[in-house]
Every structure is written in structure tokens, then in C-alpha cells.
Design an enzyme around this catalytic site. Structure first.
Site, PDB file in Angstrom:
ATOM      1  N   GLY A 104       2.925   2.418  10.699  1.00  0.00           N
ATOM      2  CA  GLY A 104       3.874   3.512  10.500  1.00  0.00           C
ATOM      3  C   GLY A 104       4.613   3.920  11.763  1.00  0.00           C
ATOM      4  O   GLY A 104       5.246   4.972  11.814  1.00  0.00           O
ATOM      5  N   GLU A 153      -5.064  -4.706  10.761  1.00  0.00           N
ATOM      6  CA  GLU A 153      -4.022  -3.695  10.904  1.00  0.00           C
ATOM      7  C   GLU A 153      -4.245  -2.928  12.200  1.00  0.00           C
ATOM      8  O   GLU A 153      -5.037  -1.975  12.229  1.00  0.00           O
ATOM      9  CB  GLU A 153      -4.060  -2.716   9.726  1.00  0.00           C
ATOM     10  CG  GLU A 153      -3.800  -3.346   8.376  1.00  0.00           C
ATOM     11  CD  GLU A 153      -3.227  -2.347   7.387  1.00  0.00           C
ATOM     12  OE1 GLU A 153      -2.190  -2.645   6.810  1.00  0.00           O
ATOM     13  OE2 GLU A 153      -3.810  -1.253   7.214  1.00  0.00           O
ATOM     14  N   GLY A 196       3.023  -1.067   4.245  1.00  0.00           N
ATOM     15  CA  GLY A 196       3.047   0.358   3.917  1.00  0.00           C
ATOM     16  C   GLY A 196       4.458   0.798   3.577  1.00  0.00           C
ATOM     17  O   GLY A 196       4.945   0.589   2.468  1.00  0.00           O
ATOM     18  N   GLY A 197       5.138   1.381   4.556  1.00  0.00           N
ATOM     19  CA  GLY A 197       6.464   1.981   4.355  1.00  0.00           C
ATOM     20  C   GLY A 197       7.450   1.088   3.602  1.00  0.00           C
ATOM     21  O   GLY A 197       8.141   1.555   2.690  1.00  0.00           O
ATOM     22  N   SER A 201       3.843  -2.023  10.227  1.00  0.00           N
ATOM     23  CA  SER A 201       5.302  -2.087  10.394  1.00  0.00           C
ATOM     24  C   SER A 201       5.912  -3.422   9.975  1.00  0.00           C
ATOM     25  O   SER A 201       6.865  -3.894  10.588  1.00  0.00           O
ATOM     26  CB  SER A 201       5.690  -1.741  11.840  1.00  0.00           C
ATOM     27  OG  SER A 201       5.293  -0.429  12.150  1.00  0.00           O
ATOM     28  N   ASN A 211       0.868  -1.179   0.000  1.00  0.00           N
ATOM     29  CA  ASN A 211       0.000   0.000   0.000  1.00  0.00           C
ATOM     30  C   ASN A 211       0.903   1.226   0.000  1.00  0.00           C
ATOM     31  O   ASN A 211       1.487   1.567   1.026  1.00  0.00           O
ATOM     32  CB  ASN A 211      -0.892  -0.030   1.257  1.00  0.00           C
ATOM     33  CG  ASN A 211      -1.743   1.229   1.385  1.00  0.00           C
ATOM     34  OD1 ASN A 211      -1.784   2.061   0.473  1.00  0.00           O
ATOM     35  ND2 ASN A 211      -2.416   1.379   2.518  1.00  0.00           N
ATOM     36  N   TRP A 212       1.012   1.839  -1.169  1.00  0.00           N
ATOM     37  CA  TRP A 212       1.949   2.963  -1.294  1.00  0.00           C
ATOM     38  C   TRP A 212       1.419   4.229  -0.626  1.00  0.00           C
ATOM     39  O   TRP A 212       2.141   5.197  -0.486  1.00  0.00           O
ATOM     40  CB  TRP A 212       2.238   3.255  -2.771  1.00  0.00           C
ATOM     41  CG  TRP A 212       2.987   2.164  -3.487  1.00  0.00           C
ATOM     42  CD1 TRP A 212       3.362   0.935  -2.975  1.00  0.00           C
ATOM     43  CD2 TRP A 212       3.470   2.203  -4.836  1.00  0.00           C
ATOM     44  NE1 TRP A 212       4.037   0.219  -3.916  1.00  0.00           N
ATOM     45  CE2 TRP A 212       4.123   0.959  -5.089  1.00  0.00           C
ATOM     46  CE3 TRP A 212       3.413   3.144  -5.857  1.00  0.00           C
ATOM     47  CZ2 TRP A 212       4.715   0.663  -6.314  1.00  0.00           C
ATOM     48  CZ3 TRP A 212       3.993   2.836  -7.087  1.00  0.00           C
ATOM     49  CH2 TRP A 212       4.643   1.618  -7.299  1.00  0.00           C
ATOM     50  N   LYS A 213       0.163   4.247  -0.278  1.00  0.00           N
ATOM     51  CA  LYS A 213      -0.481   5.436   0.317  1.00  0.00           C
ATOM     52  C   LYS A 213      -0.221   6.657  -0.590  1.00  0.00           C
ATOM     53  O   LYS A 213      -0.156   6.497  -1.804  1.00  0.00           O
ATOM     54  CB  LYS A 213       0.010   5.634   1.750  1.00  0.00           C
ATOM     55  CG  LYS A 213      -0.172   4.339   2.591  1.00  0.00           C
ATOM     56  CD  LYS A 213       0.045   4.514   4.038  1.00  0.00           C
ATOM     57  CE  LYS A 213      -0.137   3.170   4.753  1.00  0.00           C
ATOM     58  NZ  LYS A 213       0.014   3.256   6.185  1.00  0.00           N
ATOM     59  N   GLU A 267      -6.548   4.691   8.042  1.00  0.00           N
ATOM     60  CA  GLU A 267      -6.361   6.122   7.753  1.00  0.00           C
ATOM     61  C   GLU A 267      -7.626   6.719   7.165  1.00  0.00           C
ATOM     62  O   GLU A 267      -7.959   7.880   7.407  1.00  0.00           O
ATOM     63  CB  GLU A 267      -5.150   6.296   6.825  1.00  0.00           C
ATOM     64  CG  GLU A 267      -3.856   6.090   7.592  1.00  0.00           C
ATOM     65  CD  GLU A 267      -2.765   5.398   6.815  1.00  0.00           C
ATOM     66  OE1 GLU A 267      -2.812   5.384   5.572  1.00  0.00           O
ATOM     67  OE2 GLU A 267      -1.854   4.848   7.473  1.00  0.00           O
ATOM     68  N   HIS A 275      -9.394   1.241   5.156  1.00  0.00           N
ATOM     69  CA  HIS A 275      -8.089   1.385   5.808  1.00  0.00           C
ATOM     70  C   HIS A 275      -8.235   2.316   7.015  1.00  0.00           C
ATOM     71  O   HIS A 275      -9.040   3.252   6.980  1.00  0.00           O
ATOM     72  CB  HIS A 275      -7.071   1.952   4.810  1.00  0.00           C
ATOM     73  CG  HIS A 275      -5.674   1.886   5.340  1.00  0.00           C
ATOM     74  ND1 HIS A 275      -5.185   2.811   6.226  1.00  0.00           N
ATOM     75  CD2 HIS A 275      -4.688   0.982   5.152  1.00  0.00           C
ATOM     76  CE1 HIS A 275      -3.935   2.475   6.553  1.00  0.00           C
ATOM     77  NE2 HIS A 275      -3.617   1.369   5.906  1.00  0.00           N
TER      78      HIS A 275
HETATM   79  P1  13P Z   1       3.284   0.457   7.607  1.00  0.00           P
HETATM   80  O1  13P Z   1       3.795  -0.824   7.016  1.00  0.00           O
HETATM   81  O2  13P Z   1       4.007   1.665   7.104  1.00  0.00           O
HETATM   82  O3  13P Z   1       3.211   0.384   9.099  1.00  0.00           O
HETATM   83  O4  13P Z   1       1.783   0.650   7.098  1.00  0.00           O
HETATM   84  C1  13P Z   1       0.894  -0.406   7.199  1.00  0.00           C
HETATM   85  C2  13P Z   1      -0.330  -0.078   6.458  1.00  0.00           C
HETATM   86  O5  13P Z   1      -1.082   0.790   6.835  1.00  0.00           O
HETATM   87  C3  13P Z   1      -0.614  -0.833   5.219  1.00  0.00           C
HETATM   88  O6  13P Z   1      -1.885  -0.587   4.757  1.00  0.00           O
END
Ligand code: 13P
Length: 250
Positions: free
Chosen positions: A172, A166, A233-234, A212, A9-11, A96, A94
Site C-alpha cells: 500500500g 509480501e 491489494g489496491g 504495490s 485481496n480486497w481487504k 495487517e 497477512h
Molecule cells: P497493495 O497491492 O495495495 O500494496 O497490497 C498488497 C497486499 O497486502 C495484498 O495482500
């Protein structure tokens, strides 16, 4: 056996050039892994990336979608548009979107129906905040989100759905849930899915962990009985770390 799915997930990250570069690097190696691999770039890069991906094994997904088919919904994107660009997946609910953009279970539910109707596989996200975990509300919150997001979904439709657990406190932050913490919630999710859709269907639904995930912790998480992959994510923003996660699973 459920196939492992690793989804990035590149956000809201990367320039167009960086996005293209990352896909090119991923494509060089993605066939070397047994796991299913998907990436979910920002909408604006989907078309370009879809053309790069072509008919390779790398799957494409949207990070969100709107539930209406077409019309006066400024700024929104329809399921048909995502499908037309070659997306197979769409992330829904998600944390967020739930916490920053006010998305409710009812909205996630409508989106899930819309996605399924257009042949997209929803990756439905659930997870508790740190406060909720500390107050022992994890199960209640996760199941409320699960029931709300999947309300009215049939057993047949459920076969096309992926769940992502999640924990918000792990996203993050570098704070990863321990394999035992994650497995406990995943097992509860699977039991709930079995109650709702029957044991066989529940056994076939992939439940991803997100929060993470990196090369150093991916194997021990995914080795857990009910953890069928990761929503990353990251670490999905660099080929080295995203492929590193896949590499550790070999
Ligand atoms: P991180 O891997 O950056 O913690 O993000 C997880 C995430 O929200 C994937 O959708």
C-alpha cells in the site's frame, strides 16, 4: 511448470454495490487469461459474489478464517463456512493481521491445519518490515514466519499450500520490491520448502509476490524464476487495473 495465480485481496473495501459491479466486470473477461484468478472479498459479500461467480473460472477466497470448527467464538468465521460458500482459498497471516491484530505464527499454523482439513488452500503470507530489512533481518524473519506457520505440515499437505511473500514496506506504499529483491527472497523460500518437503513438492508450490503490484510492474516481477503470481491489494479494487495486471502477462 507452475501455473500463475493472480489473487485480489480486497481487504476492508468497497460497498456491496461496488463489489457486485467489480465481479460482473471481471467475469466478462476472466476467461481470456491463462493465469488462475482469485478474488478475496470481505466476508459479508462472499455469498452474493459466490452466486455471481457460479461455475466460472474465477476462484473465491476468504481474507482470514478461525481455526475452530464451530462454537462460542463471537465474530469469527469457520473454514466450513468458507468452503460452504464456494471458497477455494483463504489468506492466512497477512501482515495487517500480524501487525495490527496481533496474529502469531502459532495461530497461523492452527488456521493452516484447519483450512487444509476442510479442503481450503491456504495462502500463507510472510514478509519483513522496513526496519527488519534495513537491519539485514529479512531472511531470518521470513524463514521464522515460514517455519512457524508451516510447523507440522506434511509433504502431502504442502502441495495444497500457496505462499505469499509480501514485504510490509511495499504494501500500500507504492514502493514495490525490485524483481531482483523479490526473487532473492522467493528463491530462499523455495530452498527452505525443498529442505522441509523435498525438492519435487517445493517445485510445485506457488510463491506469490505482494506489495504495490500494478499493471506496470507485474510482468517483470512474475517473469522471475521463483515468482509464480501476485497477491494484489489496491490494484484489485478496479477491474481496469486488476485485469491490466493479467493482460500484461499474456
Ligand atoms: P497493495 O497491492 O495495495 O500494496 O497490497 C498488497 C497486499 O497486502 C495484498 O495482500
Amino acid at each position: 511448470m507452475r501455473p500463475i495465480l493472480i489473487a485480489g485481496n480486497w481487504k476492508m473495501n468497497l460497498s456491496r454495490q461496488q463489489a457486485i459491479g467489480l465481479v460482473e466486470e471481471l467475469l466478462l473477461q476472466v476467461d481470456h487469461f491463462e493465469a488462475e484468478v482469485a478474488i478475496c472479498p470481505p466476508y459479508v459479500y462472499l455469498d452474493t459474489i459466490s452466486q455471481k461467480i457460479g461455475h466460472t473460472s474465477l476462484a473465491l477466497g476468504g481474507q482470514d478464517v478461525y481455526f475452530e470448527n464451530a462454537g462460542a467464538f463471537t465474530g469469527e468465521i469457520s473454514c466450513e463456512m468458507l468452503a460452504d460458500l464456494g471458497c477455494q482459498y483463504v489468506i492466512l497471516g497477512h501482515s495487517e493481521r500480524r501487525h495490527i491484530l496481533g496474529e502469531t505464527n502459532a495461530i497461523v499454523n492452527k488456521k493452516a491445519f484447519a483450512a487444509l482439513e476442510k479442503g481450503l488452500k491456504p495462502i500463507v503470507c510472510v514478509g519483513e518490515t522496513l526496519k527488519q530489512r534495513e537491519e539485514n533481518q529479512t531472511t531470518d524473519i521470513v524463514l521464522e514466519q515460514l517455519y512457524g506457520s508451516l510447523a507440522g505440515i506434511t509433504e502431502k499437505q504442502a502441495e495444497q499450500i500457496v505462499i505469499a511473500y509480501e514485504p510490509v514496506w511495499a504494501i500500500g506504499t507504492g514502493k514495490v520490491a525490485s524483481p531482483e529483491q523479490a526473487e532473492e527472497v522467493h528463491a530462499t523460500i523455495r530452498q527452505t520448502l525443498a529442505t522441509k518437503f523435498g525438492k519435487v513438492t517445493a517445485q510445485n508450490i506457488q510463491i506469490l509476490y505482494g506489495g504495490s503490484v500494478k499493471p506496470e510492474n507485474s510482468k517483470e516481477l512474475i517473469e522471475q524464476e521463483n515468482i509464480d503470481g501476485a497477491l494484489v491489494g489496491g490494484a484489485s479494487l478496479k477491474a481496469e487495473t486488476f485485469l491490466g495486471i493479467l493482460d500484461r502477462l499474456q
